[in-house]
Design an enzyme around this catalytic site. Structure first.
Site, short mmCIF file in Angstrom:
data_model
loop_
_atom_site.label_atom_id
_atom_site.label_comp_id
_atom_site.label_asym_id
_atom_site.label_seq_id
_atom_site.Cartn_x
_atom_site.Cartn_y
_atom_site.Cartn_z
N LYS A 22 36.10 56.26 48.31
CA LYS A 22 36.56 55.93 46.96
C LYS A 22 38.02 55.51 46.97
CE LYS A 22 37.97 59.15 43.96
NZ LYS A 22 39.21 58.74 43.23
N ASN A 23 38.84 56.28 47.67
CA ASN A 23 40.28 56.02 47.65
C ASN A 23 40.68 54.81 48.47
OD1 ASN A 23 40.77 58.19 45.94
ND2 ASN A 23 41.07 59.62 47.62
N CYS A 117 42.32 62.28 36.32
CA CYS A 117 42.25 63.73 36.27
C CYS A 117 43.60 64.34 35.91
CB CYS A 117 41.80 64.29 37.63
SG CYS A 117 40.06 64.05 37.97
N ARG A 122 51.80 62.44 37.91
CA ARG A 122 51.72 61.35 38.88
C ARG A 122 52.36 60.12 38.25
NH1 ARG A 122 45.52 61.45 40.72
NH2 ARG A 122 45.19 61.94 38.54
N ASP A 307 43.21 67.03 48.09
CA ASP A 307 41.87 66.78 47.53
C ASP A 307 40.81 67.71 48.12
OD1 ASP A 307 42.68 64.87 45.77
OD2 ASP A 307 41.86 63.16 46.87
N ARG A 401 32.70 60.71 39.32
CA ARG A 401 33.79 59.78 39.59
C ARG A 401 34.03 59.60 41.08
NH1 ARG A 401 38.53 61.90 38.37
NH2 ARG A 401 39.42 59.92 39.02
#
Length: 429
Positions: A22-23, A117, A122, A307, A401
């Site tokens: 995903k990242n 989230c 951030r 994570d 997600r």
């Protein structure tokens, strides 16, 4: 509202294939904007809500996209730098990654502050500081950020990041690809996803070196072309399934992984007496009868990933002894603690420190819990796999997600988990 219902205490066994990252795919999709003609082909794209949102952002900008199976084709020839929909931006944090490519290609970009989230601050400060160093005039007002490149194009610059931010590193790499001259990013993030972005951009014709180290050099070029690229495996999904094997005292095999991306997680699991065996390009995880307590400090890559902190906290709640987790990345990433306590975990939080007194061979009991964010939701599912009786995890849209076919993959491994809406009739079958 959809929920998971989980019946725990079932050792997992079998094989599971890890999806594309995903990242990694999100910045690569954003970078596809830089190809002014042709069709970019991206393979091993996971079907996730965040990827769907990025697809919608690109389509809003004018990209023509085909998504079949795990392959996405992106034609960015008709893209226009227009104000990105506030509604789309608020759906996902990574939507801010289109700023760099838009500014590089068109010399102008305007978007609202992104969502995502609520795990801590951030800010966009590092992104904007770097863009300003490259000659962009940035104005922030009414919840929007507008950036304009002087004379229509960015200029190479030396940028030192105050913190090795992944998003800022990626955004500035993409912005620098078409800038005049050379850009040097120091104190850059080192995550594998950044190295994958470098590989993709260099295929397009960019001149980048150093991704994966703290010093990245980018020589600006006049044009980038559409290419074909396969996304790297998702190291956080892999780590989550490794914990699933350990917490259930199972024996599972992970396929489509890169061991070098998982070294910090592997080291801690081995320290807990989890048996991990490399089998070719796969990894076997065998959970012990009794897990040993360990201490963890989250750090930027190659340190232990933030994570994976919630998932490891769930695991440590079932280990023998006292463990300490220090969260050094996000200041608000202990929202899962109260939910784990509801399941019987003994956890005390002092600022950014969590002290976990494990209950040996389980000790967790099923109850109703709520997923506050993506990784917290995964941690609660893992705790449910180890708990006695049924666990109900609510707000699982967060989990969607970042995990592709999560419950289906767990069921293939023998987990008793189903997705339901407001009725539990399916469980009775």
């Amino acid at each position: 509202m959809e929920k998971y219902i989980i019946m725990g205490r079932n050792p997992l066994s079998g094989s599971v294939r890890i999806s594309g990252s995903k990242n990694a795919v999100l910045p690569i999709l954003a970078a596809s904007i830089l190809a002014q003609d042709g069709q970019t082909i991206i393979k091993d794209v996971p079907r996730l809500k965040d990827v769907q949102v990025m697809k919608e952002v690109l389509e809003f900008l004018g990209c023509e996209i085909e998504w079949s199976g795990t392959t996405m084709k992106v034609d960015a020839s008709k893209v226009q730098s227009i104000e990105v929909s506030d509604f789309l931006m608020r759906k996902m944090r990574a939507s801010n990654l289109v700023m760099g490519p838009l500014l590089a290609r068109f010399g102008w970009a305007k978007l609202s502050y992104p969502g995502g989230c609520a795990i801590g601050s951030r800010p966009m400060d590092l992104h904007l500081k770097g863009l300003k160093a490259m000659g962009a005039k940035v104005e922030e007002k009414f919840g929007f950020i507008e950036a304009v490149a002087e004379n229509g194009s960015l200029k190479g610059a030396e940028i030192c990041l105050d913190f090795p931010s992944v998003g800022a590193t990626e955004n500035l790499m993409m912005a620098a690809c078409l800038a005049q001259g050379e850009t040097i990013i120091s104190n850059a993030a080192k995550e594998p996803e950044i190295a994958d972005l470098e590989t993709f951009l260099n295929k397009m014709g960019a001149q980048i070196s150093g991704a994966g180290t703290d010093l990245i050099r980018i020589k600006g070029v006049e044009k980038l072309i559409a290419v074909e690229h396969s996304i790297i495996p998702d190291r956080i999904e892999a780590g989550t399934f490794m914990v699933a094997g350990a917490i259930t005292k199972g024996n599972i095999k992970l396929e489509n992984i890169q061991v070098s991306h998982l070294e910090a997680v592997i080291a801690k699991l081995k320290e807990m007496d989890v048996k991990i065996i490399k089998e070719g390009k796969s990894l076997r995880v065998i959970g012990p009868e009794t897990l040993r307590a360990v201490d963890i400090k989250t750090m930027p890559f190659p340190g232990f990933p933030t994570d994976m902190q919630p998932q490891m906290m769930a695991l440590l709640s079932t280990a023998k002894g006292t463990s300490i987790i220090s969260e050094n990345i996000f200041e608000n990433r202990f929202k899962h603690v109260d939910e784990l306590r509801r399941m019987g975990a003994n956890i005390k939080v002092e600022g950014r420190i969590a002290i976990i007194k494990g209950k040996d061979s389980g000790g967790l009991s099923g109850t109703f819990v709520n997923a506050s964010d993506l990784r917290a939701g995964a941690a609660l599912v893992l705790a449910g796999l180890a708990a006695q009786d049924a666990t109900i995890v609510d707000s699982i849209y967060h989990i969607d997600r970042g995990y592709e076919n999560f419950e289906q993959k767990l069921r293939v491994l023998g987990a008793k988990i189903i997705r339901v809406r407001e009725t539990y009739k399916e469980w009775e079958k």
